[in-house]
Design an enzyme around this catalytic site. Structure first.
Site, short mmCIF file in Angstrom:
data_model
loop_
_atom_site.label_atom_id
_atom_site.label_comp_id
_atom_site.label_asym_id
_atom_site.label_seq_id
_atom_site.Cartn_x
_atom_site.Cartn_y
_atom_site.Cartn_z
CD GLU A 38 -34.22 -5.52 2.93
OE1 GLU A 38 -33.68 -6.60 2.55
OE2 GLU A 38 -34.51 -4.60 2.14
CG ASP A 57 -30.21 -2.78 -1.50
OD1 ASP A 57 -30.07 -3.74 -2.27
OD2 ASP A 57 -30.87 -2.85 -0.45
CG HIS A 64 -30.09 -13.91 -0.27
ND1 HIS A 64 -31.19 -13.77 0.54
CD2 HIS A 64 -30.26 -13.03 -1.28
CE1 HIS A 64 -31.99 -12.85 0.04
NE2 HIS A 64 -31.46 -12.38 -1.06
CG HIS A 122 -29.47 -9.21 1.99
ND1 HIS A 122 -29.78 -9.99 0.90
CD2 HIS A 122 -29.13 -8.00 1.48
CE1 HIS A 122 -29.62 -9.30 -0.21
NE2 HIS A 122 -29.22 -8.08 0.11
CG HIS A 158 -30.77 -4.17 4.59
ND1 HIS A 158 -30.91 -3.02 3.83
CD2 HIS A 158 -30.81 -5.20 3.70
CE1 HIS A 158 -31.04 -3.35 2.55
NE2 HIS A 158 -30.98 -4.66 2.44
CG HIS A 218 -29.05 -6.49 -5.26
ND1 HIS A 218 -28.54 -7.72 -4.92
CD2 HIS A 218 -29.44 -5.93 -4.10
CE1 HIS A 218 -28.62 -7.89 -3.61
NE2 HIS A 218 -29.15 -6.83 -3.09
CG HIS A 244 -25.90 -4.21 -0.51
ND1 HIS A 244 -25.53 -5.54 -0.45
CD2 HIS A 244 -27.25 -4.21 -0.67
CE1 HIS A 244 -26.61 -6.30 -0.56
NE2 HIS A 244 -27.66 -5.53 -0.69
CE1 TYR A 270 -31.22 -12.62 -6.20
CE2 TYR A 270 -29.81 -11.14 -4.96
CZ TYR A 270 -31.02 -11.41 -5.57
OH TYR A 270 -32.01 -10.46 -5.56
NE ARG A 328 -35.39 -13.11 4.41
CZ ARG A 328 -35.22 -12.61 3.20
NH1 ARG A 328 -35.74 -13.22 2.15
NH2 ARG A 328 -34.53 -11.51 3.02
ZN LIG Z 1 -29.56 -6.25 -1.16
#
Ligand SMILES: [Zn+2]
Length: 438
Positions: A231, A316, A203, A228, A265, A57, A55, A117, A206
């Site tokens: 978290e 992450d 994502h 995700h 998470h 970003h 994972h 994303y 949410r």
């Molecule tokens: Zn993440």
């Protein structure tokens, strides 16, 4: 090319004097208890299989050392992260991701799963090439010499409240394709290569309305699907208030969970969630440096593993790009939260570090005949590791102890130096212009 390893991780522990013959990027043979032969490349210390960063970003690397002076919360950190997100274009994204992936290679990562994303232009309009940003990541991984699992992420809503989904804010516009069907159509234009696999991501509960979760799961079609999950407590509270169930239960109800799925998470999950995740075979990705940095909390990773969820780890938000440290932190936080030692054995931590199979690479992650030739040589003679038993190296070593990294038979890091040269300079050149604009 033949490598002679002082020690090598085979199965669930180390063996001494291991010859690994590599042909066409694959391991042709493995022999143990043998002396080095003339012409062998000698790898000192302990040679681990390639590490799988499950994972990441890449662009969050620009935030390291810049978000810590004013306290705040996950949500105030996110505002700073969005400020960087708003400034990136395909060219600057490539520079930043290339340098970030090179740093990960220095730490022994041979494959990274990018949870991607940042799809469109800053105003939300697509680039002429609708996958320009994804292609920048593919190029970045190729330049850095590592494999990529590109998890193209569906992101449609600005958040979740008790009375429903929130509209996208201006920065979030570039994350969104408008609808899961449009997202799936764009992702269909991405093709696997010898060093790139494509998967999908939701994502979070949410950001993808419940009635479109099944569309993303269907489009993933058995490829790696990441999400995700829980978290922050606020996500659980919003989901309970609007849907009357936890995020885990919502994902289960819409067919998202299963052995191809990885929940990232899983920090705030209850006993029922743990049972559901484990029974479905959903993998769990722990990212302890991020979970600590953002004050998320400590996830129940041992309980999840015992329920049936395979464990993997991720760098992450690049708090530090050091996967060995992530695995060590999983065990450390387990000890702190339970008062027990040895929640995960060193062998279990190495297994969590090498789950290439969960990222779409069933032929990587072990030093064995026929596997992709990924080798990560870790020093046993540094100030940190001197005196350690080879079998317990994962409890002491970090990125600075990795001296040689081979990916698909190609040497990408030798004696601590990446083939691209000075990775610190590459990072500075990519990051500083992003902040000069502010
Ligand atoms: Zn993440």
């Amino acid at each position: 090319m033949t490598y002679w390893c002082e020690h090598a991780w085979l199965g669930s522990g180390t063996a001494a004097g291991v010859r690994v013959d590599v042909r066409n990027g694959r391991i042709a043979s493995v022999a143990t208890g043998v002396p080095p032969a003339h012409g062998d490349e000698r790898l000192a210390g302990v040679v681990l299989p390639g590490l799988a960063d499950s994972h990441a970003h890449a662009f969050h690397r620009a935030l390291r050392g810049r978000t810590h002076d004013r306290g705040g919360t996950f949500w105030s950190w996110r505002r700073q992260m969005y400020a960087v997100a708003a400034r990136l274009d395909p060219e600057s994204y490539l520079s930043l991701a290339r340098a970030t992936y090179a740093e990960l290679a220095l730490s022994g990562v041979t494959c990274v799963a990018e949870f991607h994303y940042l799809h469109h232009g800053p105003d939300g309009r697509p680039y002429a090439d609708h996958n320009a940003m994804g292609h920048a990541l593919e190029q970045a991984a190729a330049d850095a010499g590592i494999r990529l699992t590109l998890l193209d992420t569906c992101y449609l809503a600005g958040g979740l409240a008790a009375d429903g989904y929130l509209p996208l804010d201006p920065v979030q516009q570039r994350f969104s394709d408008g609808h899961a069907a449009a997202w799936a159509k764009r992702v269909d234009g991405l093709a696997d290569t010898e060093s790139v696999r494509h998967g999908a991501a939701i994502h979070s509960v949410r950001a993808v309305p419940a009635d479109q979760l099944k569309d993303v799961a269907a489009a993933a079609a058995g490829r790696p699907l990441h999400v995700h999950l829980s978290e922050q407590p606020a996500e659980n509270a919003a989901c309970l208030a609007h849907h009357g169930c936890t995020p885990t239960a919502l994902l289960a109800a819409h067919g998202v969970l299963g052995p191809s799925t990885t929940a990232v998470h899983a920090t705030h999950v209850d006993a029922d969630d743990i049972a559901v995740l484990g029974k479905s075979g959903t993998a769990i990705c722990a990212c302890p440096s991020t979970e600590a940095d953002l004050a998320d909390g400590i996830g129940p990773f041992r309980r999840l593993a015992e329920a049936g969820s395979p464990l993997c780890v991720g760098s992450d938000q690049q708090v530090h790009s050091d996967l060995l440290a992530e695995a060590r932190a999983v065990e450390s936080y387990e000890r702190l939260s339970t008062g027990e030692r040895g929640r995960f054995s060193p062998a279990e931590l190495v297994a969590a570090l090498t789950r290439h199979d969960l990222l779409g690479w069933a032929d990587a992650g072990t030093i064995a005949e026929g596997q992709r030739a990924d080798l990560v040589a870790v020093r046993l003679d540094s100030a940190r590791t001197a005196g350690c038993l080879p079998d317990q190296i994962v409890t002491a070593a970090g990125a600075a102890d990795v001296h040689t990294v081979v990916v698909d038979g190609r040497v990408v890091v030798r004696e601590g130096r990446h083939v691209l040269g000075d990775v610190g300079a590459l990072l500075a050149a990519a990051i500083e212009p992003l902040w000069d604009q502010s």
